[in-house]
Design an enzyme around this catalytic site. Structure first.
Site, PDB file in Angstrom:
ATOM      1  N   ARG A 153       0.974   6.919  -5.086  1.00 53.17           N
ATOM      2  CA  ARG A 153       2.372   7.235  -4.757  1.00 53.17           C
ATOM      3  C   ARG A 153       3.314   6.171  -5.324  1.00 53.17           C
ATOM      4  O   ARG A 153       4.409   6.477  -5.785  1.00 53.17           O
ATOM      5  CB  ARG A 153       2.536   7.369  -3.239  1.00 53.17           C
TER       6      ARG A 153
ATOM      7  N   LYS B 292      12.731   4.031   4.278  1.00 57.79           N
ATOM      8  CA  LYS B 292      13.774   5.055   4.101  1.00 57.79           C
ATOM      9  C   LYS B 292      13.873   5.996   5.297  1.00 57.79           C
ATOM     10  O   LYS B 292      14.962   6.284   5.774  1.00 57.79           O
ATOM     11  CB  LYS B 292      13.477   5.944   2.872  1.00 57.79           C
TER      12      LYS B 292
ATOM     13  N   ARG C 140      -1.159   9.808   8.897  1.00 54.56           N
ATOM     14  CA  ARG C 140      -0.723  10.667   7.785  1.00 54.56           C
ATOM     15  C   ARG C 140      -1.813  10.734   6.734  1.00 54.56           C
ATOM     16  O   ARG C 140      -2.363   9.722   6.319  1.00 54.56           O
ATOM     17  CB  ARG C 140       0.560  10.089   7.174  1.00 54.56           C
TER      18      ARG C 140
END
Ligand code: AMP
Length: 202
Positions: free
Chosen positions: A156, A26, A145
């Site tokens: 997630r 995305k 990250r």
């Protein structure tokens, strides 16, 4: 040639939402599409990360949720997005990357946009679970990250399927859903998206 803001080539929609599991691409597509469509990409994840990096109160609030792979509470997220959508550059269009992610956020976004400027399309980028897990673990190495470790990645994905996947139906029922396969080279996926949006003809 760059299309003027808010009037991308032809009749492509300019008030868009990007949906899809973490790791579907995305963020990458949002950046590329933003350039092609001439509207800002608004990524809630990026705004949260910028706040964490700057040590703001919002960043401190958000970080513990992000590091656990959980969603930041709706009231915090909704207020942040409403603010961002009132900025001048969003007036002629936007591409929301990673918002809404819950039913409460869908309702809040409806209120913020009102009847005059509804969404034109909701783009779902699809990807198989195995593929997204391996992509995210690769990204963990490349970008460092803190929410890309295997346990957090799995959490997630769970949170996505519990809280966000149902929005695919919500928007399909409204006739807004455009689904595109996220597998393949980045540029190929962008072209696929642009063709699908044009076919949707919002
Ligand atoms: P992303 O970069 O979109 O994967 O977002 C990273 C993290 O930011 C998510 O795992 C959440 O903790 C938080 N986040 C981003 N967008 C939202 C949202 N719309 N609602 C709640 N939390 C969010």
């Amino acid at each position: 040639m760059t299309a003027p803001a808010g009037s991308p080539s032809g009749d492509l929609p300019t008030r868009l939402v990007l949906l899809g599991p973490p790791g579907a691409g995305k963020g990458t597509q949002a950046t590329l599409l933003s350039g092609r469509l001439g509207v800002p990409a608004i990524s809630t994840g990026d705004i949260f990360r910028a706040n964490v990096a700057q040590g703001t109160e919002l960043g401190r609030d958000a970080q513990r949720y992000m590091d656990a792979g959980e969603y930041v509470p709706d009231d915090v997220t909704n207020a942040m997005v409403a603010d961002r959508l009132h900025a001048a550059d969003s007036a002629s269009g936007f591409l929301l990357d990673g918002y809404p992610r819950t039913t409460a956020q869908v309702h809040r976004l409806d209120e913020v946009l009102g009847r005059d400027a509804p969404l034109q399309a909701v783009l779902e980028i699809t990807a198989a679970v195995d593929e997204v897990v391996s992509r995210l673990l690769r990204r963990a190495v490349e970008q460092g990250r803190s929410d890309d470790t295997e346990d957090v990645v799995r959490r997630r994905l769970e949170v996505y399927s519990e809280q966000t996947a149902p929005l695919v139906n919500t928007y399909a029922e409204r006739g807004l859903l455009v689904s595109v396969d996220g597998l393949g080279a980045v540029d190929e996926v962008t072209e696929r998206v642009l063709v699908a949006l044009a076919a949707h003809g919002a």
